[in-house]
Design a protein around this motif. Structure first.
Motif, PDB file in Angstrom:
ATOM      1  N   GLY A  76       0.777  -1.222   0.000  1.00 33.36           N
ATOM      2  CA  GLY A  76       0.000   0.000   0.000  1.00 33.36           C
ATOM      3  C   GLY A  76       0.813   1.278   0.000  1.00 33.36           C
ATOM      4  N   THR A  88     -11.143  -0.184  -2.599  1.00 34.79           N
ATOM      5  CA  THR A  88     -10.478  -1.002  -1.581  1.00 34.79           C
ATOM      6  C   THR A  88     -11.457  -1.370  -0.476  1.00 34.79           C
ATOM      7  OG1 THR A  88      -8.372   0.081  -2.004  1.00 34.79           O
ATOM      8  CG2 THR A  88      -8.594  -1.051   0.100  1.00 34.79           C
ATOM      9  N   HIS A  91      -8.306  -4.983  -3.593  1.00 34.39           N
ATOM     10  CA  HIS A  91      -8.306  -3.759  -4.390  1.00 34.39           C
ATOM     11  C   HIS A  91      -8.794  -4.091  -5.798  1.00 34.39           C
ATOM     12  CE1 HIS A  91      -5.692  -2.016  -1.265  1.00 34.39           C
ATOM     13  NE2 HIS A  91      -5.050  -3.175  -1.312  1.00 34.39           N
ATOM     14  N   ASN A  95      -4.861   1.389   2.109  1.00 33.09           N
ATOM     15  CA  ASN A  95      -5.266   0.269   2.943  1.00 33.09           C
ATOM     16  C   ASN A  95      -6.521   0.523   3.751  1.00 33.09           C
ATOM     17  OD1 ASN A  95      -3.515  -1.718   2.138  1.00 33.09           O
ATOM     18  ND2 ASN A  95      -1.904  -1.036   3.504  1.00 33.09           N
ATOM     19  N   TYR A 116      -6.567  -6.816   2.392  1.00 28.23           N
ATOM     20  CA  TYR A 116      -7.457  -5.917   1.668  1.00 28.23           C
ATOM     21  C   TYR A 116      -7.562  -6.384   0.218  1.00 28.23           C
ATOM     22  CZ  TYR A 116      -7.454  -2.434   5.396  1.00 28.23           C
ATOM     23  OH  TYR A 116      -7.622  -1.773   6.578  1.00 28.23           O
ATOM     24  N   LEU A 134      -2.592   2.231  -3.589  1.00 24.16           N
ATOM     25  CA  LEU A 134      -3.313   1.123  -2.961  1.00 24.16           C
ATOM     26  C   LEU A 134      -3.522   1.483  -1.494  1.00 24.16           C
ATOM     27  CD1 LEU A 134      -1.678  -2.082  -4.472  1.00 24.16           C
ATOM     28  CD2 LEU A 134      -3.813  -0.960  -5.118  1.00 24.16           C
TER      29      LEU A 134
END
Length: 173
Positions: free
Chosen positions: A42, A127, A139, A68, A137, A66
């Motif tokens: 992330g 996300t 995405h 989180n 997670y 990305l």
């Protein structure tokens, strides 16, 4: 006179022949799975790619794209192309595989026949915490309004690359 007309027609035919430039008519990677060299994180730049025989669609996400998020919430992150993230389309001389992008020492073959970098668009990342797994997670990466313009100034309009793919990151401790 007849020879003159045939020589003009011959000259036109020779001048109108293709000079060998590639013509990219469509870019379609929706049915191809997303790949990467190292597990996505992330808080760094991430490189993702999709390979379709001798073609590749490459996505370099900006640092921190990305996100989180927060457990229980869905977070939408947008990254503009080309100022924040890059989308590149490549055509190779032969089939290409994951090692082309991941080897420490770059491979010599196949060679890149054509490369077009997107001039406009948006990367949208949704996300959320994975269902039944609080350690990662999920995405979902989508592309929107991606615009490629070739070196000849031709715009590639037949794009089928809206859904780039799904990747996972580990929930930080």
């Amino acid at each position: 006179m007849r020879k003159f007309i045939f020589s003009i027609i011959g000259s036109i035919a020779i001048l109108s022949c293709s000079d060998g430039d590639l013509q990219i008519e469509t870019i379609d990677f929706d049915s191809v799975s997303v790949q990467f060299c190292s597990n996505p994180v992330g808080n760094a730049k991430n490189l993702f790619f999709k390979i379709n025989e001798n073609e590749a669609l490459i996505l370099e996400l900006q640092n921190g794209a990305l996100n989180n998020g927060v457990a229980g919430d869905t977070v939408i992150t947008e990254s503009t192309v080309p100022s924040q993230s890059q989308v590149t389309y490549r055509v190779f001389s032969d089939g290409v595989n994951k090692e082309y992008f991941c080897d420490d020492i770059p491979v010599v073959n196949p060679t890149v026949l054509d490369e077009v970098v997107a001039e406009d668009g948006m990367v949208i990342i949704e996300t959320m915490l994975a269902e039944n797994d609080t350690t990662r997670y999920v995405h979902n990466i989508s592309l929107s309004g991606i615009s490629f313009v070739t070196g000849n100034g031709e715009r590639i309009t037949n794009l089928a690359i809206n859904e780039f793919g799904e990747v996972n990151t580990v929930v930080p401790d």
